[in-house]
Design an enzyme around this catalytic site. Structure first.
Site, short mmCIF file in Angstrom:
data_model
loop_
_atom_site.label_atom_id
_atom_site.label_comp_id
_atom_site.label_asym_id
_atom_site.label_seq_id
_atom_site.Cartn_x
_atom_site.Cartn_y
_atom_site.Cartn_z
N LYS A 1 1.36 7.64 4.01
CA LYS A 1 1.35 6.36 4.33
C LYS A 1 0.89 5.71 5.83
O LYS A 1 -0.20 5.01 5.55
CB LYS A 1 2.05 5.35 4.05
CG LYS A 1 2.58 5.31 2.69
CD LYS A 1 4.21 4.46 2.61
CE LYS A 1 4.52 4.82 1.99
NZ LYS A 1 5.52 4.03 1.32
N ARG B 1 -0.52 -10.85 6.18
CA ARG B 1 1.22 -11.33 6.00
C ARG B 1 1.21 -10.80 7.45
O ARG B 1 2.33 -10.62 7.74
CB ARG B 1 2.08 -10.47 5.09
CG ARG B 1 1.51 -11.52 3.55
CD ARG B 1 2.55 -10.87 2.96
NE ARG B 1 3.63 -10.90 3.34
CZ ARG B 1 4.89 -10.45 2.42
NH1 ARG B 1 4.48 -9.80 1.27
NH2 ARG B 1 6.27 -11.09 2.85
N PRO C 1 0.77 -1.33 0.20
CA PRO C 1 -0.11 0.14 0.06
C PRO C 1 0.93 1.20 -0.27
O PRO C 1 2.14 1.38 0.52
CB PRO C 1 -1.08 -0.51 1.27
CG PRO C 1 -1.17 -1.47 1.61
CD PRO C 1 0.30 -2.11 0.87
N GLU C 2 0.67 2.25 -0.95
CA GLU C 2 1.23 3.49 -0.76
C GLU C 2 0.22 4.71 -0.91
O GLU C 2 -0.88 4.04 -0.21
CB GLU C 2 2.05 3.75 -2.41
CG GLU C 2 2.92 2.30 -2.58
CD GLU C 2 4.16 3.24 -3.46
OE1 GLU C 2 3.65 4.02 -4.08
OE2 GLU C 2 4.37 2.34 -4.46
N ARG D 1 18.18 19.34 -3.12
CA ARG D 1 19.14 19.06 -2.26
C ARG D 1 20.04 18.12 -2.13
O ARG D 1 19.60 16.99 -2.96
CB ARG D 1 18.91 20.31 -1.39
CG ARG D 1 17.76 19.10 -0.41
CD ARG D 1 17.98 20.56 1.66
NE ARG D 1 16.24 18.93 1.81
CZ ARG D 1 16.73 17.94 2.78
NH1 ARG D 1 18.12 17.87 2.65
NH2 ARG D 1 15.79 17.65 3.70
N ARG E 1 15.29 -0.05 -3.74
CA ARG E 1 14.55 -0.69 -4.40
C ARG E 1 14.33 -0.63 -6.00
O ARG E 1 15.07 -0.26 -6.49
CB ARG E 1 13.59 0.52 -4.16
CG ARG E 1 12.82 0.37 -3.42
CD ARG E 1 12.36 -0.24 -2.11
NE ARG E 1 11.06 -1.50 -2.66
CZ ARG E 1 10.42 -0.76 -1.98
NH1 ARG E 1 9.82 0.61 -1.61
NH2 ARG E 1 9.12 -1.58 -2.58
#
Length: 250
Positions: free
Chosen positions: A59, A111, A2-3, A143, A239
């Protein structure tokens, strides 16, 4: 996983179907999901309280209660919020509120990676990625020498952008995930902010971040849905990352 869009849909579900309802009893015996609380601690704090508002930053999601402390609900990787659903999937309810009117709200998580906590600490989270203003976005994102994708996924910089949303937004903005964050011009930063907001709104409307235009092509041998160029693949910020070398140069 989930995002921001999935969490916003969960928040909206609570807002539309659970507010104004009073807690009759609570199932909080899962000591992993409800850590550091002991069984019965959350129940004793919120039983008799009424859900009055549902909020989100990135989130992180929490519910304000009249007569009890704020209740934090984190979906983890595979969790979802179920309101008044007592059928299929109920065996995966890790935390459950029973309302006085006979309905319920549950964190359903096969899970067991979700989290429920009283008085959630939001101090380490940056501003919400879908709401951050232009000047603050420029200051926080533009930055340093860190890779751009790693920067926007840093939840202390801006909160809510995960792996898939980052790839979708960078593709929409025409920016390489490998660019140094500090190398972006103000115009490029403004375009990235617009792309994140647009990708977020579209994902909420469509049903989740997996519905993005680039996402189905994020696989070995995948091609850019815009120009057909084979996608590049690398690990950025820990990722797996995909981007179009033609449309996202640099």
């Amino acid at each position: 996983m989930p995002e921001l869009p999935e969490v916003e849909r969960a928040r909206a579900l609570i807002e539309s179907r659970a507010l104004g309802r009073t807690v009759a009893s609570v199932e909080d015996a899962d000591t992993w999901v409800c850590r550091p609380h002991a069984p019965g601690e959350i129940a004793s704090a919120i039983e008799g309280a009424t859900l009055v508002s549902a909020h989100r930053r990135g989130k992180a999601m929490w519910v304000e209660l009249e007569g009890g402390p704020p209740l934090g609900l984190h979906l983890g990787m595979t969790g979802r919020i179920a309101v008044d659903e007592d059928g299929t999937g109920g065996q995966w309810d890790r935390f459950k509120i029973h309302f006085e009117d006979g309905g319920s709200l549950a964190l359903r998580d096969k899970r067991r990676l979700g989290r429920v906590v009283l008085d959630p600490d939001l101090s380490r989270l940056g501003p919400d990625a879908a709401e951050v203003g232009r000047a603050e976005f420029r200051d926080r994102v533009g930055r340093g020498s860190i890779a751009l994708k790693a920067r926007i996924m840093d939840q202390s910089t801006i909160s809510g952008v995960g792996n898939l949303l980052a790839d979708e937004a960078l593709w929409r903005a025409g920016l390489s995930p490998l660019r140094e964050a500090g190398s972006l011009s103000e115009a490029e930063l403004d375009e990235l902010r617009r792309a994140i907001r647009a990708a977020t709104r579209r994902a909420i409307r469509r049903g989740g971040v997996h519905t993005g235009d680039l996402i189905p092509h994020r696989e070995r041998g995948g091609t850019c849905p815009s120009c057909g160029t084979p996608l590049e693949r690398a690990t950025v910020g820990g990722r797996t990352t995909f981007w179009c070398p033609r449309d996202q140069p640099g």
